[in-house]
Design an enzyme around this catalytic site. Structure first.
Site, PDB file in Angstrom:
ATOM      1  N   SER A 212      -0.444   0.814   4.729  1.00  0.00           N
ATOM      2  CA  SER A 212      -0.308  -0.326   5.643  1.00  0.00           C
ATOM      3  C   SER A 212       0.030   0.192   7.037  1.00  0.00           C
ATOM      4  CB  SER A 212       0.757  -1.294   5.114  1.00  0.00           C
ATOM      5  OG  SER A 212       0.872  -2.432   5.943  1.00  0.00           O
ATOM      6  N   HIS A 239      -3.948  -2.528   4.674  1.00  0.00           N
ATOM      7  CA  HIS A 239      -3.666  -3.880   5.158  1.00  0.00           C
ATOM      8  C   HIS A 239      -4.257  -4.038   6.555  1.00  0.00           C
ATOM      9  CE1 HIS A 239       0.167  -4.071   2.417  1.00  0.00           C
ATOM     10  NE2 HIS A 239      -0.961  -4.142   1.738  1.00  0.00           N
ATOM     11  N   ASP A 335       4.151  -3.235  -1.431  1.00  0.00           N
ATOM     12  CA  ASP A 335       2.845  -3.406  -2.057  1.00  0.00           C
ATOM     13  C   ASP A 335       2.373  -2.071  -2.622  1.00  0.00           C
ATOM     14  OD1 ASP A 335       0.469  -4.621  -2.846  1.00  0.00           O
ATOM     15  OD2 ASP A 335      -0.530  -4.160  -0.938  1.00  0.00           O
TER      16      ASP A 335
END
Length: 393
Positions: A212, A239, A335
């Site tokens: 991310s 992301h 995540d």
């Protein structure tokens, strides 16, 4: 002590609203605002803010030029605001190339209507950049750009420059704050030397990489080191908004010896090709005989991340069991932890990026502190470790 923030935007409305949101958090403080890039450069030198929020399109000096000058003279973590358009995506990735560490879409309606999620997201991103260790990969600089393998990509598919991303930042002391909420296990976050990582001899079917915040820099660092004959398919989960992933995949494709593309529904996975999960969607890995196939499905509103590392990792655990090498790179949040847990339960190999080389040590910490990953590896060593582990010899 509050993190000092410089807000840069030519819109008085946006400067005011961003300042109000930042100042709502007791851990943050806007120390000044600037109306263009030239003022931003001057204030960065004078005030030494810990984080700068930066618009891209401004008079006198644009945001990308300002980022480049600030990183050359007073390196500071910079969060870019950008429009969700093709041109906005290209400009944002140019800003990351110039040294910015993160970005957020410039959605005026989210800021103006005071939506709780937009407010919290902005505050979290600024705190993550202001409190975490920032790092410059040892060989990722504009003076050491790799020779691109492909030269036939049209100007509309790439950027104004093929230089690799570079943070331009040297390490600063890491804070104790973390955005992850790891399980109560003995942490496995001590950095592993490359000599301590011995090839297991496993015959993998796929390499998975999830990331991310800081991911564009980290992914380029890793993927540009791979040879064209890398023996496995690669699935990338970053992301990123839907408008950004086609441009990011195209840029990586010009810089890497392997092929890189945005994943499409029905893609049959082939060795030496990296498939980037499309923004705003979920990417699933399915078994297709001895190889794999990709399934792209819409993300439901209740899903926090689209794409989600957890979802892709979980699907790979069902498709390939233990024949998976999965790496979790820099990023805010957790995540990937539950998907990595599923992969480990079926015998897959899980690694994490180490704290010192992360822009934000959230996602890697989540898997390391839960005891899921077997090694925490510096960004400078991750590509070499993957190539060693992936060797069929």
């Amino acid at each position: 002590m509050a993190i000092k923030v410089l807000v840069v935007d030519d819109s008085s409305f946006f400067r005011r609203r961003v300042s109000e949101i930042v100042n709502k958090d007791p851990d943050l403080e806007v120390v000044a605002v600037a109306v263009n890039g030239k003022e931003a450069v001057e204030m960065a030198a004078k005030l030494k803010p810990q984080v700068i929020t930066m618009d891209i399109e401004m008079p006198v000096m644009d945001g990308i030029t300002a980022v480049r000058e600030i990183m050359a003279t007073n390196p500071t973590p910079i969060l870019m605001f950008s429009s969700l358009t093709h041109d906005g995506a290209k400009a944002t990735l140019d800003a990351l190339e110039a040294g910015a560490l993160d970005f957020l879409p410039k959605r005026f309606e989210d800021i103006a209507t005071n939506k709780d999620d937009a407010i919290l997201l902005l505050q979290q991103r600024i705190k993550a950049l202001g409190r975490r260790r920032v790092y410059r990969p040892s060989s990722l600089s504009t003076s050491s750009s790799p020779e691109p393998r492909k030269t036939s990509v049209s100007a509309s598919d790439t950027y104004s420059s093929r230089r690799p991303f570079s943070s331009g930042l040297t390490p600063t002391p890491a804070a104790t704050h973390s955005s992850a909420s790891p399980d109560r296990h003995t942490p496995n976050n001590t950095s592993s030397s490359i000599s301590s990582i011995r090839a297991s001899g496993k015959q993998y079917k796929v390499l998975l990489i999830g990331t991310s915040t800081g991911g564009p820099v980290a992914l380029q660092k890793v993927l540009t080191a791979f040879p064209a004959n890398y023996p496995h398919p690669i699935v990338l989960i970053q992301h990123m908004p839907a408008a950004f992933t086609p441009a990011f995949a195209a840029r990586l494709n010009t810089l890497c010896k392997i092929d890189v593309k945005e994943a499409e529904n029905g893609d049959v996975m082939r060795p030496g090709c990296a498939y980037l999960a499309p923004g705003g969607m979920q990417l699933m890995v399915e078994r297709n005989g001895i190889t794999g196939r990709l399934k792209v499905v819409p993300g439901t509103p209740e899903m926090n991340y689209k794409p989600s590392v957890d979802i892709t990792f979980a699907s790979a655990s069902k498709a390939f069991g233990g024949d998976v090498l999965a790496v979790v790179l820099t990023g805010m949040g957790a995540d990937g932890r539950e998907g990595a847990r599923m992969l480990k339960s079926v015998g897959a190999t899980i690694w994490a990026q180490d704290e010192a080389s992360c822009v934000v040590y959230g996602m890697p910490q989540a898997v390391a502190s839960a005891g899921i990953s077997t090694h925490s590896i510096s960004l400078d060593n991750i590509a070499e470790a993957i190539l060693k582990e992936s060797s069929r010899g």
